[in-house]
Motif scaffolding. Sequence first.
Motif, mmCIF file in Angstrom:
data_model
loop_
_atom_site.group_PDB
_atom_site.id
_atom_site.type_symbol
_atom_site.label_atom_id
_atom_site.label_comp_id
_atom_site.label_asym_id
_atom_site.label_seq_id
_atom_site.Cartn_x
_atom_site.Cartn_y
_atom_site.Cartn_z
ATOM 1 N N GLY A 147 0.798 -1.219 0.000
ATOM 2 C CA GLY A 147 0.000 0.000 0.000
ATOM 3 C C GLY A 147 0.829 1.267 0.000
ATOM 4 N N TYR A 148 2.144 1.139 -0.203
ATOM 5 C CA TYR A 148 3.030 2.292 -0.101
ATOM 6 C C TYR A 148 3.293 2.973 -1.450
ATOM 7 C CZ TYR A 148 4.229 0.142 4.432
ATOM 8 O OH TYR A 148 4.190 -0.412 5.689
ATOM 9 N N ALA A 149 2.810 2.423 -2.531
ATOM 10 C CA ALA A 149 3.106 2.979 -3.855
ATOM 11 C C ALA A 149 2.604 4.413 -3.963
ATOM 12 C CB ALA A 149 2.454 2.118 -4.939
ATOM 13 N N GLY A 150 3.397 5.249 -4.637
ATOM 14 C CA GLY A 150 2.987 6.624 -4.870
ATOM 15 C C GLY A 150 3.465 7.616 -3.830
ATOM 16 N N GLU A 151 4.280 7.174 -2.857
ATOM 17 C CA GLU A 151 4.778 8.102 -1.831
ATOM 18 C C GLU A 151 5.823 9.028 -2.445
ATOM 19 O OE1 GLU A 151 3.783 8.846 1.218
ATOM 20 O OE2 GLU A 151 2.116 7.495 0.852
ATOM 21 N N PHE A 152 5.317 10.046 -3.098
ATOM 22 C CA PHE A 152 6.121 10.937 -3.929
ATOM 23 C C PHE A 152 7.190 11.677 -3.128
ATOM 24 C CE2 PHE A 152 6.727 14.859 -6.442
ATOM 25 C CZ PHE A 152 7.031 14.301 -7.674
ATOM 26 N N GLY A 153 6.903 11.975 -1.872
ATOM 27 C CA GLY A 153 7.859 12.727 -1.053
ATOM 28 C C GLY A 153 9.150 11.996 -0.772
ATOM 29 N N LEU A 154 9.182 10.683 -1.036
ATOM 30 C CA LEU A 154 10.386 9.890 -0.776
ATOM 31 C C LEU A 154 11.362 9.886 -1.948
ATOM 32 C CD1 LEU A 154 8.773 6.771 0.969
ATOM 33 C CD2 LEU A 154 9.800 8.787 2.034
ATOM 34 N N ILE A 155 10.948 10.456 -3.089
ATOM 35 C CA ILE A 155 11.843 10.504 -4.247
ATOM 36 C C ILE A 155 13.037 11.403 -3.937
ATOM 37 C CG2 ILE A 155 12.074 11.301 -6.644
ATOM 38 C CD1 ILE A 155 9.218 10.459 -7.110
ATOM 39 N N ASN A 156 14.232 10.915 -4.250
ATOM 40 C CA ASN A 156 15.462 11.662 -3.970
ATOM 41 C C ASN A 156 15.837 12.584 -5.127
ATOM 42 O OD1 ASN A 156 15.881 10.652 -1.435
ATOM 43 N ND2 ASN A 156 17.333 9.081 -2.056
ATOM 44 N N VAL A 157 16.132 13.805 -4.785
ATOM 45 C CA VAL A 157 16.710 14.758 -5.725
ATOM 46 C C VAL A 157 17.917 15.375 -5.028
ATOM 47 C CG1 VAL A 157 16.386 16.920 -6.967
ATOM 48 C CG2 VAL A 157 14.526 15.257 -6.887
ATOM 49 N N ASP A 158 19.063 15.360 -5.706
ATOM 50 C CA ASP A 158 20.313 15.843 -5.091
ATOM 51 C C ASP A 158 20.587 15.114 -3.770
ATOM 52 O OD1 ASP A 158 20.386 17.522 -7.232
ATOM 53 O OD2 ASP A 158 19.935 19.350 -6.112
ATOM 54 N N ASN A 159 20.307 13.822 -3.773
ATOM 55 C CA ASN A 159 20.611 12.922 -2.643
ATOM 56 C C ASN A 159 19.779 13.177 -1.390
ATOM 57 O OD1 ASN A 159 22.692 11.534 -4.064
ATOM 58 N ND2 ASN A 159 24.051 13.281 -3.683
ATOM 59 N N LYS A 160 18.653 13.862 -1.534
ATOM 60 C CA LYS A 160 17.751 14.061 -0.407
ATOM 61 C C LYS A 160 16.308 13.867 -0.864
ATOM 62 C CE LYS A 160 20.301 17.277 2.596
ATOM 63 N NZ LYS A 160 20.236 18.614 3.259
ATOM 64 N N PRO A 161 15.435 13.345 0.014
ATOM 65 C CA PRO A 161 14.015 13.251 -0.351
ATOM 66 C C PRO A 161 13.459 14.648 -0.615
ATOM 67 C CG PRO A 161 14.479 11.988 1.646
ATOM 68 C CD PRO A 161 15.698 12.806 1.365
ATOM 69 N N ILE A 162 12.613 14.792 -1.637
ATOM 70 C CA ILE A 162 12.122 16.130 -1.976
ATOM 71 C C ILE A 162 11.245 16.714 -0.875
ATOM 72 C CG2 ILE A 162 12.255 15.749 -4.462
ATOM 73 C CD1 ILE A 162 9.115 15.657 -4.326
ATOM 74 N N ASP A 163 10.744 15.867 0.026
ATOM 75 C CA ASP A 163 9.988 16.392 1.167
ATOM 76 C C ASP A 163 10.803 17.431 1.933
ATOM 77 O OD1 ASP A 163 7.407 15.444 2.996
ATOM 78 O OD2 ASP A 163 9.045 16.244 4.182
ATOM 79 N N GLU A 164 12.140 17.284 1.918
ATOM 80 C CA GLU A 164 13.017 18.186 2.655
ATOM 81 C C GLU A 164 13.257 19.520 1.934
ATOM 82 O OE1 GLU A 164 16.566 16.364 4.110
ATOM 83 O OE2 GLU A 164 15.556 14.460 4.574
#
Length: 385
Positions: free
Chosen positions: A241-258
Motif C-alpha cells: 500500500g506504499y506505492a505513490g509516496e512521492f515525497g520519498l523521491i530523492n533529488v540531489d541525494n535528499k528526499p524532496i519532502d526536505e
Amino acid sequence: MNKKELGKNQSLAREINNKIVLERLKEKPLSGTELSFDLSLSNATISSIFNSFLSINLIKKVSSDSTKGAGRKRVKYTINDDFGLVVIVSITGNSLEVVVSSLKNKTLHKVSKAIDKYDLKTIYETIFVIKDVLSMKEFRDIRLANIILSLPGLINKKTGELQVSPQFDKEIFKDKNTLLYLFTRNFNCPVYLENDSKLMTLGEMANQSFKEHKSGMVIYVDEGIGGGIVINNNLFFGSRGYAGEFGLINVDNKPIDEFVSLRALTKIVKEKLHLNINNSELIELYKTNKDVKAIVLNSTKYLAKAIIQMIQVYDLDYYILNGRVIDFGEEYLEYIRKPIEEYNKDAKIVFSTLREEAIILGAKEIGSEFVLDHALKGLENYEKK
C-alpha cells in the motif's frame, strides 16, 4: 457440466448480479423493470434480488409512478440510508474534519476545526466530537457501520498498521495499533486507516479527473508530500500500500519532502530569513515578500526534477497537483510546468479543482463500498445455508 459446477456458476452469477444491482441503486432510484431492461436480466431474477435486499432492510421503496396515467404503478427502490452511517475523520495539514455520510455518499453533517499537533489529545478530542455528532436526534437510531480514518503517513494494507509519520507525536506509536484500538473500543464498529493521498486519488478518480487520460498521478504537497498512481483507471497500491509516496523521491541525494513541503519551506525561511512562521503565514508572505517568494519558487525545480523521474520510470504524462501549494497560484505551477514540458512536450500538470474535498470524496467511496460489500457477503452466506 455436473451439478456441483452448475451450482458454483449459479452462485457466482448471483453474487455478480447482486453487486451490479446494488451499485445501480446507489446511483439513483430504479424500478425492477428498468433494471431488468438495463441489465438484460429476467423480471424474476430482479424480483428475487429485491426480496433478498428487502429482507435485511438494505433497500427501501421510495416512489411509485406510472407512465400511463391511471395504469399500473411502477415501484422504485433505492439504498436504505438507515442501514448504516459512515463516519470519515480527515486529519490533514492543520485541520481536522469529521463527516457523517450516507451510503449514497451524501454528506449529512460536517464538523471542522483547526489543530496544532497530531497527538493523543487531538485523537481523544476527535472521539468526543464523533460521539457528540452521533448523539444528535437524526443519527441516534441509525447504526454506525464503519469509520474511515484519513491520515498522513504510510499505512500497511496487509496489516492495517500506521507506520511512524513525522507529522504525528511519537506517543501515538507506543503500541502499533493505538489508533485502531481507541476508535474500535469507543465505537464498536470496523475502523479503517487510509492514507490521505490515496483517498485523495480515489476522490479524483470518482470525480472523473482521469477520464481522458486513464493513467497518471496525484501529487499532494502540503505539510508533507504524498501521492497516488493511477494505471488504467485503477489506483495502484503496491505490495503493502506504499506505492505513490512521492515525497520519498530523492533529488540531489535528499528526499524532496526536505525541499518542497510546507514544513520544509517554513524551516528554510526561518534559517535564511530568521522568520518564525507557520504554513498559513508562509502562503501569505509569498504574496508580499520577495525573499519568501524566491525561496518557494526555488523549491519548484526539485519538484519538477522529481516529476521528470516519474515520467522516466512510469511513462505517465498526466499529473494533478493538490494541497495548499495551490494557494501559491499559477506562477508557482508555471515554474514546475516549464522544465517538465521541455523534457516531454506531452506531459501535463494541472491544479486540482477539488482541493482537500477529494479526500472526503474518496473516503465516502470506500466507506460505503465496505458497508455494502459486507452486507452482500452476509446475505450470500445466509442464502447458502
